[in-house]
Scaffold this motif. Structure first.
Motif, PDB file in Angstrom:
ATOM      1  N   LYS A   1      42.533 100.380 112.916  1.00 41.07           N
ATOM      2  CA  LYS A   1      42.228  99.127 112.265  1.00 41.07           C
ATOM      3  C   LYS A   1      41.951  99.627 110.595  1.00 41.07           C
ATOM      4  O   LYS A   1      42.472  98.770 109.817  1.00 41.07           O
ATOM      5  CB  LYS A   1      40.864  98.994 112.614  1.00 41.07           C
ATOM      6  N   ASP A   2      41.817 101.100 110.448  1.00 39.83           N
ATOM      7  CA  ASP A   2      41.551 101.340 109.000  1.00 39.83           C
ATOM      8  C   ASP A   2      43.262 101.371 108.362  1.00 39.83           C
ATOM      9  O   ASP A   2      43.321 101.125 107.104  1.00 39.83           O
ATOM     10  CB  ASP A   2      40.976 102.824 108.978  1.00 39.83           C
ATOM     11  N   LEU A   3      43.957 101.894 109.157  1.00 40.38           N
ATOM     12  CA  LEU A   3      45.131 102.186 108.710  1.00 40.38           C
ATOM     13  C   LEU A   3      45.901 100.523 108.306  1.00 40.38           C
ATOM     14  O   LEU A   3      46.819 100.598 107.481  1.00 40.38           O
ATOM     15  CB  LEU A   3      46.160 102.908 109.586  1.00 40.38           C
ATOM     16  N   LEU A   4      45.680  99.877 108.998  1.00 42.23           N
ATOM     17  CA  LEU A   4      46.525  98.433 109.073  1.00 42.23           C
ATOM     18  C   LEU A   4      45.928  97.554 107.916  1.00 42.23           C
ATOM     19  O   LEU A   4      46.369  96.672 107.460  1.00 42.23           O
ATOM     20  CB  LEU A   4      46.233  97.681 110.355  1.00 42.23           C
ATOM     21  N   ASP A   5      44.565  98.074 107.505  1.00 41.07           N
ATOM     22  CA  ASP A   5      43.771  97.207 106.442  1.00 41.07           C
ATOM     23  C   ASP A   5      44.616  96.591 105.381  1.00 41.07           C
ATOM     24  O   ASP A   5      44.556  95.453 104.937  1.00 41.07           O
ATOM     25  CB  ASP A   5      42.451  97.984 105.926  1.00 41.07           C
ATOM     26  N   GLU A   6      45.424  97.360 104.833  1.00 36.61           N
ATOM     27  CA  GLU A   6      46.292  97.080 103.392  1.00 36.61           C
ATOM     28  C   GLU A   6      47.668  97.194 103.955  1.00 36.61           C
ATOM     29  O   GLU A   6      48.650  97.412 103.068  1.00 36.61           O
ATOM     30  CB  GLU A   6      45.801  97.801 102.398  1.00 36.61           C
ATOM     31  N   THR A   7      47.963  96.802 105.219  1.00 35.96           N
ATOM     32  CA  THR A   7      49.784  96.896 105.338  1.00 35.96           C
ATOM     33  C   THR A   7      50.230  95.704 105.905  1.00 35.96           C
ATOM     34  O   THR A   7      49.426  94.910 106.391  1.00 35.96           O
ATOM     35  CB  THR A   7      49.683  98.106 106.708  1.00 35.96           C
ATOM     36  N   ASP A   8      51.398  95.316 105.659  1.00 36.35           N
ATOM     37  CA  ASP A   8      52.070  94.119 105.878  1.00 36.35           C
ATOM     38  C   ASP A   8      52.785  94.147 107.114  1.00 36.35           C
ATOM     39  O   ASP A   8      52.770  93.207 108.173  1.00 36.35           O
ATOM     40  CB  ASP A   8      52.976  93.464 104.806  1.00 36.35           C
ATOM     41  N   THR A   9      53.595  95.239 107.334  1.00 39.85           N
ATOM     42  CA  THR A   9      54.711  95.512 108.511  1.00 39.85           C
ATOM     43  C   THR A   9      54.316  96.780 109.021  1.00 39.85           C
ATOM     44  O   THR A   9      54.218  97.687 108.184  1.00 39.85           O
ATOM     45  CB  THR A   9      55.951  95.108 108.169  1.00 39.85           C
ATOM     46  N   VAL A  10      54.379  97.110 110.364  1.00 40.03           N
ATOM     47  CA  VAL A  10      54.487  98.472 110.938  1.00 40.03           C
ATOM     48  C   VAL A  10      55.604  98.537 111.892  1.00 40.03           C
ATOM     49  O   VAL A  10      56.234  97.652 112.163  1.00 40.03           O
ATOM     50  CB  VAL A  10      53.298  98.781 111.770  1.00 40.03           C
ATOM     51  N   LYS A  11      56.087  99.837 112.200  1.00 45.34           N
ATOM     52  CA  LYS A  11      56.891  99.903 113.132  1.00 45.34           C
ATOM     53  C   LYS A  11      56.304 100.310 114.704  1.00 45.34           C
ATOM     54  O   LYS A  11      55.182 101.116 114.400  1.00 45.34           O
ATOM     55  CB  LYS A  11      57.799 101.138 112.940  1.00 45.34           C
ATOM     56  N   LEU A  12      56.907  99.723 115.661  1.00 50.32           N
ATOM     57  CA  LEU A  12      56.103 100.199 116.920  1.00 50.32           C
ATOM     58  C   LEU A  12      57.169 100.830 117.806  1.00 50.32           C
ATOM     59  O   LEU A  12      58.624 100.280 117.889  1.00 50.32           O
ATOM     60  CB  LEU A  12      55.737  98.728 117.576  1.00 50.32           C
ATOM     61  N   GLY A  13      56.943 101.819 118.733  1.00 50.37           N
ATOM     62  CA  GLY A  13      57.736 102.281 119.694  1.00 50.37           C
ATOM     63  C   GLY A  13      57.049 102.821 120.588  1.00 50.37           C
ATOM     64  O   GLY A  13      55.957 103.174 120.722  1.00 50.37           O
ATOM     65  N   ALA A  14      57.632 103.488 121.784  1.00 50.85           N
ATOM     66  CA  ALA A  14      56.928 103.999 122.967  1.00 50.85           C
ATOM     67  C   ALA A  14      58.169 104.896 123.821  1.00 50.85           C
ATOM     68  O   ALA A  14      59.254 104.626 123.795  1.00 50.85           O
ATOM     69  CB  ALA A  14      56.347 103.052 123.508  1.00 50.85           C
TER      70      ALA A  14
END
Length: 355
Positions: A198-211
């Motif tokens: 939640k802290d990291l996403l606060d000022e972010t528009d797009t993230v990469k996801l993978g698993a």
């Protein structure tokens, strides 16, 4: 090596790192933060073996850059000291200590030689994802996620081709937040990393996801969070939702929120709530052997059928606190799951208590 960093760029990253450091670690190295001074970035890393956090902060070289230097220091003490410094901070990593200077303050942090962190997992990324949507989903779902049952200790991101289900459950309740978009993948975000995320996403528009089989990864160009997956698969959560109902009523979330707040005045000793439902109103009662009893009523906007049952009032309030406008409550009987729908995209299933 001598490098310059600025507190305005470093402060938020250090605050997040400090939250990630294990304060009561059984192994001393889990209290450490790994600092790697590269040519253009300071890379900070810490782990509790369930989550692996990496954050990059821009730096300036003072003098000639030869090669990267890595040191390990106590993460909490380091973050606390830097928080009190002036804007411009100089770092000089050496073999046995890390020197930190700012204004009239100077410190030498002893390098923790035995604190070599475990190897961080190699990331794999499949897609780019809307960070604001992910943040919204965490806020709507995380309250119901189990802290005890291993295969439920995660936020499930479940692609259903034309929509995504964001799912959380602890075995007593289930919450589903639906979002319409084409999506056919499945990810599990371990509960131990959601507050950090939640802290990291606060000022972010797009993230990469993978698993991979063992890890799930979320990242941007400046940070990466790897979360360990549960060993067992997530259960078939949709199977617990009833399909036929004998009682349906609609109420307003804000009225139910006020009623539940009053009802739970006695605290944790009186969270069991007895409910009487008819087509005109909902009556709820709770009692405590030490404090007495409370009764509240909520108007029914539309509905049919009667029901007498009991439930955990705290569990319902956590959902209602996230709901807006009209909520439809659908009931089968006093022993079957209670279903609450806030529009078409926010669904809550709550197991009743014995009367």
């Amino acid at each position: 090596m001598l490098v310059r960093l600025y507190k305005s760029q470093l402060a938020d990253a250090l605050q997040t790192v400090a939250k990630a450091v294990e304060r009561k670690a059984s192994a001393f190295y889990l209290q450490a933060v790994k600092l790697t001074f590269e040519k253009d970035y300071l890379i900070m890393q810490t782990t509790n073996l369930e989550r692996f956090l990496t954050i990059k902060v821009p730096l300036e070289q003072v003098g000639l850059f030869v090669e990267p230097r890595t040191v390990h220091v106590d993460g909490i003490k380091f973050a606390k000291f830097v928080k009190e410094l002036d804007e411009e901070i100089l770092f000089a990593p050496e073999d046995t200590y890390l020197e930190v200077k700012s204004g009239k303050a100077k410190a030498r942090f002893l390098v923790i030689s035995e604190a070599d962190l475990p190897e961080f997992p190699e990331p794999v990324y499949d897609i780019e994802f809307d960070a604001k949507l992910l943040l919204d989903a965490i806020e709507k779902v995380s309250f119901a996620i189990s802290k005890e049952t291993d295969n439920l200790k995660c936020l499930l991101i479940d692609g259903k081709e034309d929509h995504i289900n964001f799912v959380g459950s602890d075995g007593y309740r289930l919450v589903i937040y639906k979002y319409p978009m084409s999506f056919d993948k499945r990810f599990r975000l371990h509960v131990s990393g959601l507050a950090l995320l939640k802290d990291l996403l606060d000022e972010t528009d797009t993230v990469k996801l993978g698993a991979t089989e063992n890890m799930t990864f979320v990242a941007t160009d400046l940070w990466e969070l790897a979360l360990r997956n549960a060993e067992n698969e997530y259960p078939d959560y949709e199977a617990v939702i009833p399909s036929d109902y004998s009682c349906r009523v609609v109420f307003y979330a804000n009225e139910m929120q006020k009623a539940l707040k009053r009802l739970l005045t006695f605290g944790k000793d009186a969270v069991g709530v007895e409910m009487f439902v008819d087509s005109n109103e909902i009556t709820m009662k709770t009692q405590s052997p030490d404090y007495g009893e409370i009764e509240v009523k909520v108007s029914v906007w539309d509905g049919s059928g009667d029901m007498h049952l009991a439930f955990n009032g705290k569990y319902l309030k956590e959902f209602i606190d996230n709901a807006e406008g009209k909520v439809e409550m659908k009931l089968v009987d006093a022993e079957s799951p209670m279903v609450f729908e806030n529009g078409e995209n926010y669904i809550y299933v709550l197991m009743p208590m014995r009367l």
